[in-house]
Design an enzyme around this catalytic site. Structure first.
Site, PDB file in Angstrom:
ATOM      1  N   ASP A  70       0.825  -1.204   0.000  1.00 38.17           N
ATOM      2  CA  ASP A  70       0.000   0.000   0.000  1.00 38.17           C
ATOM      3  C   ASP A  70       0.862   1.259   0.000  1.00 38.17           C
ATOM      4  O   ASP A  70       0.523   2.257  -0.630  1.00 38.17           O
ATOM      5  CB  ASP A  70      -0.915   0.019   1.236  1.00 38.17           C
ATOM      6  CG  ASP A  70      -2.025  -1.013   1.141  1.00 38.17           C
ATOM      7  OD1 ASP A  70      -2.522  -1.251   0.022  1.00 38.17           O
ATOM      8  OD2 ASP A  70      -2.399  -1.583   2.185  1.00 38.17           O
ATOM      9  N   THR A 109      -8.440   3.049   7.587  1.00 31.57           N
ATOM     10  CA  THR A 109      -7.905   1.791   8.123  1.00 31.57           C
ATOM     11  C   THR A 109      -6.400   1.880   8.411  1.00 31.57           C
ATOM     12  O   THR A 109      -5.792   0.890   8.800  1.00 31.57           O
ATOM     13  CB  THR A 109      -8.156   0.626   7.133  1.00 31.57           C
ATOM     14  OG1 THR A 109      -7.702   1.024   5.842  1.00 31.57           O
ATOM     15  CG2 THR A 109      -9.634   0.270   7.066  1.00 31.57           C
ATOM     16  N   ALA A 110      -5.810   3.047   8.174  1.00 31.68           N
ATOM     17  CA  ALA A 110      -4.369   3.200   8.401  1.00 31.68           C
ATOM     18  C   ALA A 110      -4.109   3.978   9.703  1.00 31.68           C
ATOM     19  O   ALA A 110      -4.570   3.573  10.761  1.00 31.68           O
ATOM     20  CB  ALA A 110      -3.741   3.864   7.179  1.00 31.68           C
ATOM     21  N   ASN A 128      -4.529   8.800   1.741  1.00 30.82           N
ATOM     22  CA  ASN A 128      -4.775   8.238   3.077  1.00 30.82           C
ATOM     23  C   ASN A 128      -5.165   9.330   4.070  1.00 30.82           C
ATOM     24  O   ASN A 128      -6.234   9.304   4.637  1.00 30.82           O
ATOM     25  CB  ASN A 128      -3.523   7.544   3.621  1.00 30.82           C
ATOM     26  CG  ASN A 128      -3.560   6.033   3.478  1.00 30.82           C
ATOM     27  OD1 ASN A 128      -4.577   5.471   3.083  1.00 30.82           O
ATOM     28  ND2 ASN A 128      -2.453   5.392   3.807  1.00 30.82           N
ATOM     29  N   ASN A 187      -5.335   6.581  11.013  1.00 23.96           N
ATOM     30  CA  ASN A 187      -6.585   6.901  11.712  1.00 23.96           C
ATOM     31  C   ASN A 187      -7.033   5.784  12.649  1.00 23.96           C
ATOM     32  O   ASN A 187      -7.491   6.032  13.753  1.00 23.96           O
ATOM     33  CB  ASN A 187      -7.665   7.188  10.655  1.00 23.96           C
ATOM     34  CG  ASN A 187      -9.061   7.223  11.233  1.00 23.96           C
ATOM     35  OD1 ASN A 187      -9.450   8.194  11.881  1.00 23.96           O
ATOM     36  ND2 ASN A 187      -9.826   6.163  11.016  1.00 23.96           N
ATOM     37  N   LYS A 188      -6.872   4.552  12.186  1.00 24.14           N
ATOM     38  CA  LYS A 188      -7.364   3.425  12.983  1.00 24.14           C
ATOM     39  C   LYS A 188      -6.534   3.267  14.265  1.00 24.14           C
ATOM     40  O   LYS A 188      -7.067   2.929  15.318  1.00 24.14           O
ATOM     41  CB  LYS A 188      -7.334   2.135  12.159  1.00 24.14           C
ATOM     42  CG  LYS A 188      -8.074   0.979  12.824  1.00 24.14           C
ATOM     43  CD  LYS A 188      -8.241  -0.199  11.881  1.00 24.14           C
ATOM     44  CE  LYS A 188      -9.051  -1.309  12.525  1.00 24.14           C
ATOM     45  NZ  LYS A 188      -8.430  -1.838  13.751  1.00 24.14           N
ATOM     46  N   ARG A 227      -4.505  21.304  21.915  1.00 21.26           N
ATOM     47  CA  ARG A 227      -3.088  21.293  22.296  1.00 21.26           C
ATOM     48  C   ARG A 227      -2.670  19.849  22.509  1.00 21.26           C
ATOM     49  O   ARG A 227      -3.367  19.092  23.184  1.00 21.26           O
ATOM     50  CB  ARG A 227      -2.836  22.134  23.555  1.00 21.26           C
ATOM     51  CG  ARG A 227      -1.351  22.139  23.959  1.00 21.26           C
ATOM     52  CD  ARG A 227      -1.009  23.120  25.051  1.00 21.26           C
ATOM     53  NE  ARG A 227      -0.903  24.491  24.589  1.00 21.26           N
ATOM     54  CZ  ARG A 227       0.155  24.994  23.931  1.00 21.26           C
ATOM     55  NH1 ARG A 227       1.199  24.246  23.642  1.00 21.26           N
ATOM     56  NH2 ARG A 227       0.168  26.245  23.548  1.00 21.26           N
TER      57      ARG A 227
HETATM   58  P1  NAP Z   1       4.753   2.299   6.987  1.00 15.83           P
HETATM   59  O1  NAP Z   1       4.913   2.983   8.315  1.00 15.83           O
HETATM   60  O2  NAP Z   1       5.936   1.643   6.359  1.00 15.83           O
HETATM   61  O3  NAP Z   1       3.583   1.203   7.069  1.00 15.83           O
HETATM   62  C1  NAP Z   1       2.300   1.463   7.479  1.00 15.83           C
HETATM   63  C2  NAP Z   1       1.447   0.215   7.298  1.00 15.83           C
HETATM   64  O4  NAP Z   1       0.140   0.636   6.936  1.00 15.83           O
HETATM   65  C3  NAP Z   1       1.893  -0.704   6.164  1.00 15.83           C
HETATM   66  O5  NAP Z   1       1.695  -2.024   6.572  1.00 15.83           O
HETATM   67  C4  NAP Z   1       0.976  -0.326   5.011  1.00 15.83           C
HETATM   68  O6  NAP Z   1       0.747  -1.358   4.088  1.00 15.83           O
HETATM   69  C5  NAP Z   1      -0.270  -0.020   5.756  1.00 15.83           C
HETATM   70  N1  NAP Z   1      -1.210   0.868   5.062  1.00 15.83           N
HETATM   71  C6  NAP Z   1      -0.964   1.958   4.296  1.00 15.83           C
HETATM   72  N2  NAP Z   1      -2.095   2.502   3.878  1.00 15.83           N
HETATM   73  C7  NAP Z   1      -3.107   1.742   4.414  1.00 15.83           C
HETATM   74  C8  NAP Z   1      -4.519   1.793   4.359  1.00 15.83           C
HETATM   75  N3  NAP Z   1      -5.148   2.751   3.687  1.00 15.83           N
HETATM   76  N4  NAP Z   1      -5.235   0.862   5.039  1.00 15.83           N
HETATM   77  C9  NAP Z   1      -4.616  -0.107   5.738  1.00 15.83           C
HETATM   78  N5  NAP Z   1      -3.282  -0.217   5.830  1.00 15.83           N
HETATM   79  C10 NAP Z   1      -2.550   0.701   5.170  1.00 15.83           C
HETATM   80  O7  NAP Z   1       4.180   3.384   5.967  1.00 15.83           O
HETATM   81  P2  NAP Z   1       3.756   3.249   4.446  1.00 15.83           P
HETATM   82  O8  NAP Z   1       3.646   1.836   4.024  1.00 15.83           O
HETATM   83  O9  NAP Z   1       4.632   4.161   3.701  1.00 15.83           O
HETATM   84  O10 NAP Z   1       2.267   3.835   4.561  1.00 15.83           O
HETATM   85  C11 NAP Z   1       2.054   5.159   4.944  1.00 15.83           C
HETATM   86  C12 NAP Z   1       0.922   5.185   5.911  1.00 15.83           C
HETATM   87  O11 NAP Z   1       1.333   4.716   7.178  1.00 15.83           O
HETATM   88  C13 NAP Z   1       0.409   6.573   6.198  1.00 15.83           C
HETATM   89  O12 NAP Z   1      -0.427   7.066   5.188  1.00 15.83           O
HETATM   90  C14 NAP Z   1      -0.294   6.356   7.524  1.00 15.83           C
HETATM   91  O13 NAP Z   1      -1.655   6.026   7.330  1.00 15.83           O
HETATM   92  C15 NAP Z   1       0.386   5.150   8.127  1.00 15.83           C
HETATM   93  N6  NAP Z   1       0.997   5.521   9.397  1.00 15.83           N
HETATM   94  C16 NAP Z   1       0.518   4.892  10.503  1.00 15.83           C
HETATM   95  C17 NAP Z   1       0.970   5.233  11.760  1.00 15.83           C
HETATM   96  C18 NAP Z   1       0.371   4.527  12.930  1.00 15.83           C
HETATM   97  O14 NAP Z   1      -0.539   3.712  12.730  1.00 15.83           O
HETATM   98  N7  NAP Z   1       0.804   4.806  14.133  1.00 15.83           N
HETATM   99  C19 NAP Z   1       1.933   6.220  11.919  1.00 15.83           C
HETATM  100  C20 NAP Z   1       2.416   6.837  10.761  1.00 15.83           C
HETATM  101  C21 NAP Z   1       1.942   6.474   9.505  1.00 15.83           C
HETATM  102  P3  NAP Z   1       1.931  -1.974   3.171  1.00 15.83           P
HETATM  103  O15 NAP Z   1       2.777  -2.788   4.115  1.00 15.83           O
HETATM  104  O16 NAP Z   1       1.175  -2.820   2.201  1.00 15.83           O
HETATM  105  O17 NAP Z   1       2.662  -0.826   2.556  1.00 15.83           O
END
Ligand code: NAP
Ligand code: MN
Length: 265
Positions: free
Chosen positions: A51, A162-163, A122, A165-166, A149
């Protein structure tokens, strides 16, 4: 149809992928698809990877709304990746049949200080870049809503729900609902500062305005999906749904609910 079969592949080249790409190319040729080396010429942009790669493929090709994006994972299926290099049979099936569907996903349009604008598939995140809280005045449409704040805020699309936000206990949102969700990252709540404290799901015709309170810690990091913007200083961030949507290709038997179930249950 023949003029709409130009495919651009977005991937990080590696030896491991070489043979798979060759297989894809052969398969594509069989069904009249042509690979192009310039994304601008493509009608179909296929991302190979998770993703995260899909988010990058869209960002690097400027959130085009006149082409189809397809996500092909190199392992398991993801939220944006409906196909897998491990299952060429499914890819071939999709190339020749009408069991695929075009989905339109809403994206955010974010403007910083009324100038720079960019899109997010996202979410847009605003976070303190030091170990200190920062403050934001939150306006919904023209209404002053609250003063936040804390560590930051995340504004997600339905597919982004689902990312990040969840993880913040935001609701998982069916992408058929065209709206955006505001969630808090560790808000202070006491007699001085008060925020809603629960996720706020807003209709797609609302506008959010976040005004960074200039009190010393006024250099938050602004994130667009998996990229940080190189903006050093900002006062106002405006966020709304863009009037364009991203089109993606998915299999009919793999709905949003299938994906939620597969990933989390
Ligand atoms: P990453 O930190 O390497 O991985 C984030 C995980 O989220 C990966 O497993 C990715 O899938 C998955 N993912 C991405 N978009 C998703 C979606 N719409 N629904 C469900 N899972 C999703 O970052 P990345 O792969 O570059 O993805 C960036 C995303 O990470 C950001 O847009 C943000 O949503 C998320 N993120 C989450 C947190 C947290 O949960 N604490 C913090 C910062 C960012 P793949 O393994 O298939 O790439
Ligand atoms: Mn300033």
């Amino acid at each position: 149809m023949t003029d709409r079969r130009k495919v651009y592949l977005h991937f990080k080249p590696s030896e491991k992928l070489d043979s798979k790409i060759e297989q894809l190319r052969t398969l594509g040729r069989k069904y009249g698809f042509e690979l192009v080396s310039d994304a601008k010429e493509a009608n179909i942009i296929a991302s190979i990877g998770g993703d995260g790669s899909f988010l990058q493929a869209i960002r690097k090709t400027d959130f085009r709304d006149d082409c189809l994006y397809v996500g092909i994972n190199d392992g398991h299926l993801g939220f944006y990746t409906d196909f897998s290099l491990e299952d060429m049979g499914r890819i071939e099936y999709a190339m020749q049949s009408n069991i695929v569907e075009v989905l339109r996903y809403p994206v955010l349009e974010v403007s910083v200080d009324g100038m720079k604008t960019f899109h997010c598939l996202n979410e847009c995140s605003i976070r303190s870049n030091i170990i200190k809280t920062f403050a934001l005045d939150v306006y919904v449409d023209d209404l002053y809503f609250e003063t936040f704040r804390g560590d930051g805020m995340v504004i997600s699309t339905p597919t982004g729900s689902t990312a990040y936000n969840k993880s913040l206990k935001g609701a998982v949102v069916d992408p058929r609902l065209k709206g955006m969700q505001l969630t808090e990252i560790a808000s202070l709540n006491n007699n001085e500062y008060r925020t809603l404290g629960s996720p706020l799901l807003l209709s797609g015709d609302r506008q959010l305005l976040l005004k960074v309170i200039q009190d010393g810690n006024d250099h938050p990091i602004i994130g667009a999906d998996n990229e940080a913007l190189s903006i050093r200083h900002c006062h106002e961030i405006g966020i709304k749904l863009a009037n364009k949507q991203i089109k993606t290709l998915k299999m009919k038997d793999n709905s949003f609910l299938h994906k939620v179930k597969r990933s989390f249950l």
